[in-house]
Design a protein around this motif. Structure first.
Motif, PDB file in Angstrom:
ATOM      1  N   PHE A  43       0.823  -1.205   0.000  1.00 26.76           N
ATOM      2  CA  PHE A  43       0.000   0.000   0.000  1.00 26.76           C
ATOM      3  C   PHE A  43       0.861   1.261   0.000  1.00 26.76           C
ATOM      4  CE2 PHE A  43      -3.067   2.888   2.395  1.00 26.76           C
ATOM      5  CZ  PHE A  43      -3.775   3.219   1.260  1.00 26.76           C
ATOM      6  N   GLY A  44       1.920   1.270   0.810  1.00 22.59           N
ATOM      7  CA  GLY A  44       2.780   2.449   0.875  1.00 22.59           C
ATOM      8  C   GLY A  44       3.455   2.737  -0.450  1.00 22.59           C
ATOM      9  N   LEU A  47       0.951   4.120  -2.942  1.00 21.03           N
ATOM     10  CA  LEU A  47       0.681   5.544  -2.765  1.00 21.03           C
ATOM     11  C   LEU A  47       1.825   6.403  -3.292  1.00 21.03           C
ATOM     12  CD1 LEU A  47      -0.894   5.579   0.820  1.00 21.03           C
ATOM     13  CD2 LEU A  47      -2.075   5.800  -1.378  1.00 21.03           C
ATOM     14  N   ILE A  50       1.644   6.402  -7.059  1.00 20.58           N
ATOM     15  CA  ILE A  50       0.467   7.149  -7.524  1.00 20.58           C
ATOM     16  C   ILE A  50       0.815   8.616  -7.750  1.00 20.58           C
ATOM     17  CG2 ILE A  50      -1.688   8.166  -6.659  1.00 20.58           C
ATOM     18  CD1 ILE A  50      -2.200   5.523  -7.945  1.00 20.58           C
ATOM     19  N   MET A  78       4.375  12.709  -0.020  1.00 20.62           N
ATOM     20  CA  MET A  78       3.693  11.428   0.159  1.00 20.62           C
ATOM     21  C   MET A  78       4.497  10.490   1.045  1.00 20.62           C
ATOM     22  SD  MET A  78       1.134   9.495  -0.239  1.00 20.62           S
ATOM     23  CE  MET A  78       0.107  10.085  -1.571  1.00 20.62           C
ATOM     24  N   VAL A  82       3.335   8.677   4.491  1.00 20.94           N
ATOM     25  CA  VAL A  82       3.334   7.219   4.644  1.00 20.94           C
ATOM     26  C   VAL A  82       4.158   6.797   5.855  1.00 20.94           C
ATOM     27  CG1 VAL A  82       4.071   5.047   3.601  1.00 20.94           C
ATOM     28  CG2 VAL A  82       2.873   6.738   2.215  1.00 20.94           C
ATOM     29  N   ALA A 127      -0.104   0.559  -8.964  1.00 20.88           N
ATOM     30  CA  ALA A 127      -0.320   2.002  -9.088  1.00 20.88           C
ATOM     31  C   ALA A 127      -0.224   2.447 -10.539  1.00 20.88           C
ATOM     32  CB  ALA A 127       0.695   2.755  -8.232  1.00 20.88           C
TER      33      ALA A 127
END
Length: 273
Positions: A43-44, A47, A50, A78, A82, A127
């Motif tokens: 997930f990190g 992000l 992204i 970001m 995170v 992503a």
């Protein structure tokens, strides 16, 4: 009879709830909960890519809306976010070069490295695929390639130099003598933004093999990818050597907790702060 059956059913439910829900949560900090770390890394990194790849892709889809400064500062912000919201779970590496550096320092167990690398590459790829589907332009616009005016060798040198600084900041803020807790997120995020502002014209300032891998895989264009694999790894290795010269061996409590998070932290040198 109904009352007896109801009591028995309630007892069965209580036993099931204890075994399936309460016991696992009570063992939340167990090293067996490795999947929590891996989900955090997926997930990190997702992000991070992204915004890192999304800036270039959005600029292509909507010309004149996103400046180069915004493109290179956004990943730093970001990463800062995170680290603050899930660094305690996985260490928030988000970068194969960082994972390797922590392991070489003795702060991160080698047996966890393969899982982290796969998680980071997966998060970056997901992503890039999502960005391509949503924005509707090729993921090549979100990847990193040497500037036409620069050679791949120059881009390699820039990536190695920038990653040397990045990993030095990460290892330094994680060390026992200089551990600054959540403020480490500010240092790391600030460095990424600063490095991008002055280093991106030559190489794009990736400093992260996963960040470039995702868009390259989504576009099936691995042109000069070796620059973004070898450059960051070379810089990370140099940072580990420099950290040893400045601080000695790693593996202490502070560095291990920063590298691994708080779930089942393993300390190689428990006598070291």
């Amino acid at each position: 009879m109904v009352e007896k059956d109801g009591v028995e059913a309630g007892a069965i439910f209580d036993r099931w709830f204890e075994v399936e829900v309460v016991a696992p949560m009570a063992d939340f900090r167990s090293p067996a909960q490795e999947w929590r770390r891996l989900v955090s890394e997926v997930f990190g990194t997702f992000l991070l890519v992204i915004v890192a790849a999304g800036g270039g892709m959005m600029a292509q889809a909507y010309p004149g809306t996103i400046s180069r400064s915004a493109e290179v500062v956004a990943p730093g912000l970001m990463v800062m976010g995170v680290i603050l919201f899930m660094g305690k779970i996985s260490g928030a590496h988000l970068n194969p070069a960082v994972t390797l550096a922590f392991s070489l320092r003795g702060d991160f167990p080698w047996r966890r490295v393969p899982g982290y690398l796969v998680a980071q590459l997966l998060g970056a790829t997901l992503a890039a695929l999502l960005l391509r589907a949503v924005i509707g332009v090729s993921a090549t616009y979100g990847s990193n390639y040497p500037d036409p005016a620069a050679t791949p060798a120059q881009a390699f040198a820039m990536e190695a130099l920038l990653t040397l600084g990045l990993v030095s900041v990460i290892l330094g803020t994680a060390s026992g003598a200089q551990n600054v807790g959540v403020l480490g997120a500010v240092g790391v995020g600030g460095y990424i933004a600063l490095a991008g502002l002055w280093g991106s014209p030559i190489s794009g300032a990736s400093m992260n093999p996963a960040r470039t891998f995702g868009p390259d895989l989504a576009s099936l264009d691995f042109r000069d990818y070796w620059v973004y694999l070898a450059g960051p790894i070379t810089g990370a290795l140099a940072a580990v050597v420099l950290a040893y010269v400045l601080r000695g061996a790693g593996g202490g409590r502070a560095g291990s907790r920063t590298a691994q998070g708080d779930i089942g932290t393993e300390v190689a040198n428990p006598d070291k702060p």
